[in-house]
Design a protein around this motif. Sequence first.
Motif, PDB file in Angstrom:
ATOM      1  N   ASP A  65       0.518 -24.491  25.553  1.00  0.00           N
ATOM      2  CA  ASP A  65       1.521 -24.824  26.234  1.00  0.00           C
ATOM      3  C   ASP A  65       2.576 -23.682  26.704  1.00  0.00           C
ATOM      4  O   ASP A  65       3.473 -23.715  27.675  1.00  0.00           O
ATOM      5  CB  ASP A  65       2.419 -26.054  25.692  1.00  0.00           C
ATOM      6  CG  ASP A  65       1.638 -27.050  25.543  1.00  0.00           C
ATOM      7  OD1 ASP A  65       0.447 -27.215  26.375  1.00  0.00           O
ATOM      8  OD2 ASP A  65       1.977 -27.885  24.539  1.00  0.00           O
ATOM      9  N   LYS A  66       2.659 -22.589  26.039  1.00  0.00           N
ATOM     10  CA  LYS A  66       3.559 -21.468  26.202  1.00  0.00           C
ATOM     11  C   LYS A  66       2.991 -20.607  27.236  1.00  0.00           C
ATOM     12  O   LYS A  66       3.832 -19.814  27.787  1.00  0.00           O
ATOM     13  CB  LYS A  66       3.656 -20.705  24.682  1.00  0.00           C
ATOM     14  CG  LYS A  66       4.222 -21.392  23.762  1.00  0.00           C
ATOM     15  CD  LYS A  66       3.901 -21.016  22.424  1.00  0.00           C
ATOM     16  CE  LYS A  66       4.045 -21.539  21.309  1.00  0.00           C
ATOM     17  NZ  LYS A  66       3.312 -22.771  21.047  1.00  0.00           N
ATOM     18  N   LEU A  67       1.648 -20.656  27.406  1.00  0.00           N
ATOM     19  CA  LEU A  67       1.145 -19.781  28.573  1.00  0.00           C
ATOM     20  C   LEU A  67       1.456 -19.855  29.953  1.00  0.00           C
ATOM     21  O   LEU A  67       1.980 -18.830  30.496  1.00  0.00           O
ATOM     22  CB  LEU A  67      -0.495 -19.654  28.269  1.00  0.00           C
ATOM     23  CG  LEU A  67      -1.279 -18.767  29.105  1.00  0.00           C
ATOM     24  CD1 LEU A  67      -1.097 -17.510  28.610  1.00  0.00           C
ATOM     25  CD2 LEU A  67      -2.607 -19.074  29.171  1.00  0.00           C
ATOM     26  N   PRO A  68       1.554 -21.040  30.481  1.00  0.00           N
ATOM     27  CA  PRO A  68       1.611 -21.086  31.951  1.00  0.00           C
ATOM     28  C   PRO A  68       3.217 -20.473  32.339  1.00  0.00           C
ATOM     29  O   PRO A  68       3.413 -20.013  33.491  1.00  0.00           O
ATOM     30  CB  PRO A  68       1.468 -22.657  32.406  1.00  0.00           C
ATOM     31  CG  PRO A  68       0.582 -22.966  31.231  1.00  0.00           C
ATOM     32  CD  PRO A  68       0.874 -22.310  30.058  1.00  0.00           C
ATOM     33  N   LEU A  69       3.946 -20.726  31.584  1.00  0.00           N
ATOM     34  CA  LEU A  69       5.551 -20.558  31.709  1.00  0.00           C
ATOM     35  C   LEU A  69       5.903 -19.116  31.435  1.00  0.00           C
ATOM     36  O   LEU A  69       7.191 -18.692  31.697  1.00  0.00           O
ATOM     37  CB  LEU A  69       6.445 -21.535  31.688  1.00  0.00           C
ATOM     38  CG  LEU A  69       6.039 -22.912  32.165  1.00  0.00           C
ATOM     39  CD1 LEU A  69       7.309 -24.128  31.779  1.00  0.00           C
ATOM     40  CD2 LEU A  69       6.234 -22.825  33.948  1.00  0.00           C
ATOM     41  N   ALA A  70       5.402 -18.523  30.636  1.00  0.00           N
ATOM     42  CA  ALA A  70       5.631 -17.212  29.800  1.00  0.00           C
ATOM     43  C   ALA A  70       5.902 -15.954  30.982  1.00  0.00           C
ATOM     44  O   ALA A  70       5.083 -15.912  32.066  1.00  0.00           O
ATOM     45  CB  ALA A  70       4.692 -16.784  29.067  1.00  0.00           C
ATOM     46  N   SER A  71       6.908 -15.286  30.771  1.00  0.00           N
ATOM     47  CA  SER A  71       7.108 -14.072  31.795  1.00  0.00           C
ATOM     48  C   SER A  71       6.491 -12.921  30.961  1.00  0.00           C
ATOM     49  O   SER A  71       6.394 -11.929  31.718  1.00  0.00           O
ATOM     50  CB  SER A  71       8.697 -13.950  32.085  1.00  0.00           C
ATOM     51  OG  SER A  71       9.428 -13.783  30.865  1.00  0.00           O
ATOM     52  N   ARG A  72       6.090 -12.947  30.046  1.00  0.00           N
ATOM     53  CA  ARG A  72       5.419 -11.907  29.258  1.00  0.00           C
ATOM     54  C   ARG A  72       4.274 -11.968  28.457  1.00  0.00           C
ATOM     55  O   ARG A  72       4.438 -13.179  27.733  1.00  0.00           O
ATOM     56  CB  ARG A  72       6.505 -10.861  28.554  1.00  0.00           C
ATOM     57  CG  ARG A  72       6.007  -9.572  27.979  1.00  0.00           C
ATOM     58  CD  ARG A  72       7.271  -9.127  26.863  1.00  0.00           C
ATOM     59  NE  ARG A  72       7.654 -10.096  26.136  1.00  0.00           N
ATOM     60  CZ  ARG A  72       7.296 -10.575  24.841  1.00  0.00           C
ATOM     61  NH1 ARG A  72       6.253 -10.017  24.465  1.00  0.00           N
ATOM     62  NH2 ARG A  72       8.084 -11.096  24.173  1.00  0.00           N
ATOM     63  N   LEU A  73       3.248 -11.561  28.787  1.00  0.00           N
ATOM     64  CA  LEU A  73       2.009 -11.714  27.934  1.00  0.00           C
ATOM     65  C   LEU A  73       1.428 -10.496  27.239  1.00  0.00           C
ATOM     66  O   LEU A  73       1.469  -9.522  28.007  1.00  0.00           O
ATOM     67  CB  LEU A  73       0.744 -12.313  28.758  1.00  0.00           C
ATOM     68  CG  LEU A  73       1.116 -13.620  29.597  1.00  0.00           C
ATOM     69  CD1 LEU A  73      -0.099 -13.953  30.438  1.00  0.00           C
ATOM     70  CD2 LEU A  73       1.203 -14.776  28.460  1.00  0.00           C
ATOM     71  N   ARG A  74       0.821 -10.540  25.923  1.00  0.00           N
ATOM     72  CA  ARG A  74       0.215  -9.469  25.222  1.00  0.00           C
ATOM     73  C   ARG A  74      -0.767  -9.853  24.522  1.00  0.00           C
ATOM     74  O   ARG A  74      -0.637 -10.740  23.764  1.00  0.00           O
ATOM     75  CB  ARG A  74       1.505  -8.616  24.759  1.00  0.00           C
ATOM     76  CG  ARG A  74       1.132  -7.364  23.947  1.00  0.00           C
ATOM     77  CD  ARG A  74       2.181  -6.754  23.356  1.00  0.00           C
ATOM     78  NE  ARG A  74       2.778  -7.475  22.215  1.00  0.00           N
ATOM     79  CZ  ARG A  74       3.650  -7.338  21.389  1.00  0.00           C
ATOM     80  NH1 ARG A  74       4.555  -6.178  21.781  1.00  0.00           N
ATOM     81  NH2 ARG A  74       4.285  -8.084  20.476  1.00  0.00           N
ATOM     82  N   ILE A  75      -2.030  -9.157  24.628  1.00  0.00           N
ATOM     83  CA  ILE A  75      -3.064  -9.417  23.811  1.00  0.00           C
ATOM     84  C   ILE A  75      -2.908  -8.576  22.538  1.00  0.00           C
ATOM     85  O   ILE A  75      -2.894  -7.437  22.636  1.00  0.00           O
ATOM     86  CB  ILE A  75      -4.349  -9.280  24.453  1.00  0.00           C
ATOM     87  CG1 ILE A  75      -4.317 -10.366  25.813  1.00  0.00           C
ATOM     88  CG2 ILE A  75      -5.439  -9.557  23.587  1.00  0.00           C
ATOM     89  CD1 ILE A  75      -5.478 -10.275  26.694  1.00  0.00           C
ATOM     90  N   THR A  76      -3.331  -9.141  21.408  1.00  0.00           N
ATOM     91  CA  THR A  76      -3.041  -8.193  20.328  1.00  0.00           C
ATOM     92  C   THR A  76      -4.214  -8.697  19.237  1.00  0.00           C
ATOM     93  O   THR A  76      -4.606  -9.934  19.091  1.00  0.00           O
ATOM     94  CB  THR A  76      -1.637  -8.466  19.437  1.00  0.00           C
ATOM     95  OG1 THR A  76      -1.559  -9.568  19.137  1.00  0.00           O
ATOM     96  CG2 THR A  76      -0.491  -7.975  20.394  1.00  0.00           C
ATOM     97  N   THR A  77      -4.695  -8.008  18.519  1.00  0.00           N
ATOM     98  CA  THR A  77      -5.589  -8.137  17.202  1.00  0.00           C
ATOM     99  C   THR A  77      -4.964  -7.350  16.212  1.00  0.00           C
ATOM    100  O   THR A  77      -4.823  -6.143  16.268  1.00  0.00           O
ATOM    101  CB  THR A  77      -6.921  -7.640  17.709  1.00  0.00           C
ATOM    102  OG1 THR A  77      -7.432  -8.296  18.904  1.00  0.00           O
ATOM    103  CG2 THR A  77      -7.942  -8.108  16.643  1.00  0.00           C
ATOM    104  N   ALA A  78      -4.927  -8.199  15.062  1.00  0.00           N
ATOM    105  CA  ALA A  78      -4.316  -7.231  13.782  1.00  0.00           C
ATOM    106  C   ALA A  78      -3.196  -6.494  14.094  1.00  0.00           C
ATOM    107  O   ALA A  78      -3.201  -5.271  13.518  1.00  0.00           O
ATOM    108  CB  ALA A  78      -5.494  -6.753  13.183  1.00  0.00           C
ATOM    109  N   GLY A  79      -2.356  -6.991  14.965  1.00  0.00           N
ATOM    110  CA  GLY A  79      -1.075  -6.242  15.126  1.00  0.00           C
ATOM    111  C   GLY A  79      -1.453  -4.850  16.103  1.00  0.00           C
ATOM    112  O   GLY A  79      -0.392  -4.156  16.439  1.00  0.00           O
ATOM    113  N   GLN A  80      -2.653  -4.758  16.645  1.00  0.00           N
ATOM    114  CA  GLN A  80      -2.653  -3.578  17.692  1.00  0.00           C
ATOM    115  C   GLN A  80      -2.795  -4.191  18.980  1.00  0.00           C
ATOM    116  O   GLN A  80      -3.428  -5.224  19.589  1.00  0.00           O
ATOM    117  CB  GLN A  80      -4.230  -3.223  17.283  1.00  0.00           C
ATOM    118  CG  GLN A  80      -4.563  -1.872  18.319  1.00  0.00           C
ATOM    119  CD  GLN A  80      -5.892  -1.261  17.971  1.00  0.00           C
ATOM    120  OE1 GLN A  80      -6.379  -1.520  16.870  1.00  0.00           O
ATOM    121  NE2 GLN A  80      -6.272  -0.493  18.903  1.00  0.00           N
ATOM    122  N   ASP A  81      -1.630  -3.694  19.799  1.00  0.00           N
ATOM    123  CA  ASP A  81      -1.537  -4.170  21.264  1.00  0.00           C
ATOM    124  C   ASP A  81      -2.697  -3.670  22.179  1.00  0.00           C
ATOM    125  O   ASP A  81      -3.435  -2.795  21.933  1.00  0.00           O
ATOM    126  CB  ASP A  81      -0.371  -3.540  22.051  1.00  0.00           C
ATOM    127  CG  ASP A  81       0.714  -4.150  21.306  1.00  0.00           C
ATOM    128  OD1 ASP A  81       0.797  -5.278  20.695  1.00  0.00           O
ATOM    129  OD2 ASP A  81       1.945  -3.639  21.777  1.00  0.00           O
TER     130      ASP A  81
END
Length: 120
Positions: A65-81
Amino acid sequence: MTRFLPRAAIALTLLLPALAQAQDTPATDCVDLAAGHEIVRGGTQSFLLKDGERHYRVKLRGACDKLPLASRLRITTAGQDNRLCPAGSRVETNRGTCDIAGSENISAEEFTRQKARLRR
């Protein structure tokens, strides 16, 4: 020569569906995303991702539910952006974090078609 053309047409007809299906395949390796990647949101269960010439449909574990209205998105895996893996990746927003269930490679045409559909 004229006998070759019908055979080539038949072979091509049989091959095209397999090529199209190969585009929509689950990603099996981790991908380090470029800084200029594009995320197209359209709901709470998945989003589209363009990274250079590569295109993906990223599926979330359950609804985010956080996705549609978020102003910032970041994809991470094990702390790596900016790292997307078949397992263990997350999308972090300014509203919270959601787990990524997996991703699949899609064609540039499919990305463009879905992006246009989501923007209507």
